[in-house]
Design an enzyme around this catalytic site. Sequence first.
Site, mmCIF file in Angstrom:
data_model
loop_
_atom_site.group_PDB
_atom_site.id
_atom_site.type_symbol
_atom_site.label_atom_id
_atom_site.label_comp_id
_atom_site.label_asym_id
_atom_site.label_seq_id
_atom_site.Cartn_x
_atom_site.Cartn_y
_atom_site.Cartn_z
ATOM 1 C CG HIS A 199 34.676 -46.801 -3.477
ATOM 2 N ND1 HIS A 199 34.395 -46.479 -4.915
ATOM 3 C CD2 HIS A 199 33.952 -46.213 -2.790
ATOM 4 C CE1 HIS A 199 33.537 -45.746 -4.730
ATOM 5 N NE2 HIS A 199 33.149 -45.512 -3.614
ATOM 6 C CD GLU A 441 44.306 -25.007 -1.183
ATOM 7 O OE1 GLU A 441 44.856 -26.340 -0.960
ATOM 8 O OE2 GLU A 441 43.111 -25.096 -1.638
ATOM 9 C CG ASP A 465 46.863 -28.372 -3.378
ATOM 10 O OD1 ASP A 465 47.411 -28.978 -4.139
ATOM 11 O OD2 ASP A 465 45.916 -28.495 -2.955
ATOM 12 C CB CYS A 512 43.820 -28.388 7.211
ATOM 13 S SG CYS A 512 43.403 -27.436 5.869
HETATM 14 C C1 PEP Z 1 46.286 -28.991 1.453
HETATM 15 O O1 PEP Z 1 46.308 -28.761 0.207
HETATM 16 O O2 PEP Z 1 46.880 -28.963 2.155
HETATM 17 C C2 PEP Z 1 45.043 -29.552 1.708
HETATM 18 C C3 PEP Z 1 44.810 -29.874 2.983
HETATM 19 O O3 PEP Z 1 43.959 -29.731 0.758
HETATM 20 P P1 PEP Z 1 43.947 -31.182 -0.182
HETATM 21 O O4 PEP Z 1 45.131 -32.147 0.305
HETATM 22 O O5 PEP Z 1 42.522 -31.630 -0.011
HETATM 23 O O6 PEP Z 1 44.163 -30.555 -1.530
HETATM 24 MG MG MG Z 2 44.861 -28.342 -1.192
#
Ligand code: PEP
Ligand code: MG
Length: 589
Positions: A199, A441, A465, A512
Site C-alpha cells: 500500500h 509472456e 514474465d 506492455c
Molecule cells: C509482464 O509480465 O510483462 C506484464 C506486463 O505483466 P505483469 O508485470 O503484471 O506480470
Molecule cells: Mg506478466
Amino acid sequence: MAGIIMNESNTLKGISASAGIVIGKAFIYSPEDIVISKYSIDISDVKNEITRFQIALKKTRQEIIVLKDKLGKEIGKVHANIFTAHLLILDDPMLTADTINEVKKSKFNIEHVFSQSLAKLTQMIESVDDPYFKERGNDIKDVGRRVLKNLVGKNRETLVDLKEEVIVFAKDLSPSDTATMHKEKVIGFATDIGGKTSHTAIMARALQIPAVVGLGNVTEKVTEGDIVIVDGNRGIILINPDEETIKKYSIELEKFIAFERELANLKDLKAQTKDDYLIKINANIEIPEEIPLVHKHGAEGIGLYRTEFLYLNKPNLPSEEEQFNAYRFVVEEMAPKPVILRTLDVGGDKFLSHLNLAKEMNPFLGLRAIRLCLAHPDIFRVQLRAILRASAYGKLKIMFPMISSVEELKKAKEFLEEAKKELKTDGFAFDENIEVGVMIEVPSAVLIADILAKEVSFFSIGTNDLIQYTLAIDRINENIAHLYNPLHPAILRSIKLIIDAAHKANIVVGMCGEMAGDSIYTSILLGLGLDSLSMSPIAIPEVKKIIRSTTLREAKDYVGKIFAMSTADEVKKFVNSSITKRYTVVKEF
Ligand code: PEP
Ligand code: MG
C-alpha cells in the site's frame, strides 16, 4: 546514470517504489513506544476504567474517520478503504468485549489489559501463513497504537506537524502514516521493509513522492539530520554523500527537471519518426486514480490496466458492481481513447487470501492468472460480466494474461461468450464486438504465436514474465537480477517471432512489460516493428522524444546490426555506446 560516483559504504540498494530524485535532510519516524504500566485497580474503579476505554475508542474512531475522509479527497476512495478495515478492527470483540470482561475479572488497569488483548489478536492473525493476514497484523497494531495513545493521554506522533522539508525514514509506514504525510514537507521516503505492491508503495506513486522501500536496515544506518539522496529511479539511498556526489546529483536533478519541462511540450505531439512512421504510446495503470497522470503525460490510451489491485488487501472479493464502477470510471475518463483491461492476474507473487489455496512450491509456475480464473469460474464470471457492462461506456478491449496454449484461450473465450449471453438475458448493454487479445509472456505462446494470432485481434508482449520464463530467472530474486537481461538474443528473437506472427495474421502487436518504457530499448523496439508501446505514464515523454528523433530506417539498420551479434554482452556494449552518442539523458544499465 553515467557519471554518478557512488561510495559503496553509504549507498543502500532497495526497491524503487516511486520515481524521482530528492536531496534533503533525514527525519527518523518511529511512532514512539508507549510505556504501558500495569497496576491493580479497586473493584469500585472498574466502571471508571471501562468509561476511559470507551472514550478512547470513540476518539480513535473519530481520528480514523477524519483520516479516511482526508485521504479519500486527496488520492481517492480506493486507498481510503483501508480505514474502513481499521474501523472494523475497532469493533472486533476480541479487542473490545474481551478487554472489558478481562478488566472486570482480573482487576488490572485498562491499558495493560487492552495491550494484552492486542498482542493476543495480533499473534493469532500473524501466525496464519499468508501474506494477507501478515498485512492485517500491521493494521491491528496500527489501530491498537492509536487506542493506547488515546488511553495514556499522549497525542500520537504524526507526520503532519513537520516544520521543514524532510525525507522520512521508517522501518515501515502504515497506510495511515502515509495518509498523514504533509505533501509539501515530506519530499521523499525510505523504508526497511515493503515491496513494490505494498500500500505504501502504491500511495507513494499516487502522491508522486520519490520513494525506495525494502532497504533492509536503512533506519539503523541513518541518523536524524543526515543529508540523504533518495534516488527513486534506481531504487537507491545515499547517506551523507560526499560533495562531489551531491554536486553530480544536483546537476542530474537540474537536468532531470529541465528535461521533464522540455518533455512536457511533447504531450500533444504524436510518437512519429522523422520518416513519418507512427507508433502508439499507451499507459499502464494499476488503479483508477492514476488517470490524471495518464492524461498529463499524453498517453493515447491505456495499454494495460492491471485489475489485481481491486482484489488485493481486501477482506472479500470485489462484487460485480464494485468492479463495474471502477472499470466504467476508467473507460469513461479515457473515452474516446481505448483501454485494454487485463483480466485478473494473481498467483505468482500476488495472492488472494479469500481462496484458501494450498501453498505452492513454485507459485510463478502454478495456479496463476488465466489458470486460476479457469479453475475458479465463479470469480472469472463476475469479472467478465463487469468488464462487458463497462464496455458500453467507451472503447474497452479485453486481454487474457499468461496464455500458454490455444485450449486455454478458447476456454477463456467460451466464458466470455457465456457472460455475453447472460447479460443479454439480464438486459444489460455491452459492446457485442469487444476486441479480445492475449498477453504473450510464456515461451510456449511465443512458439505458437502464429496459431494464437488466428484467434485474437491483438497481442501484447509481457516482457517482465517473458524474460523470467524464457531465461529461467525469477523476476523477484535479487540474487540473480544481474542475469535478467532484455537484450539476451533469446528475448530479442522471441519478440521478433511474435511481431512477425502477428503481422502475418494482420493483427496488431504491442508491448506492455517494463522493457517498453525504458528508453534504452526504444530504437530496438521501433526497428522490430511494434505497433504500440505501453508504459508507466511518467516514462512516456522520454520514449516519445527518442521516437521523434530517429527514422524507421535507422532503427531497422540498428536492429539488423544487433541481430548479427551472438551474446547479450556484445549487444549490451553496442547499445550502451550508441545511447551515449545519441541522447542527452544518458542511462547506464
Ligand atoms: C509482464 O509480465 O510483462 C506484464 C506486463 O505483466 P505483469 O508485470 O503484471 O506480470
Ligand atoms: Mg506478466
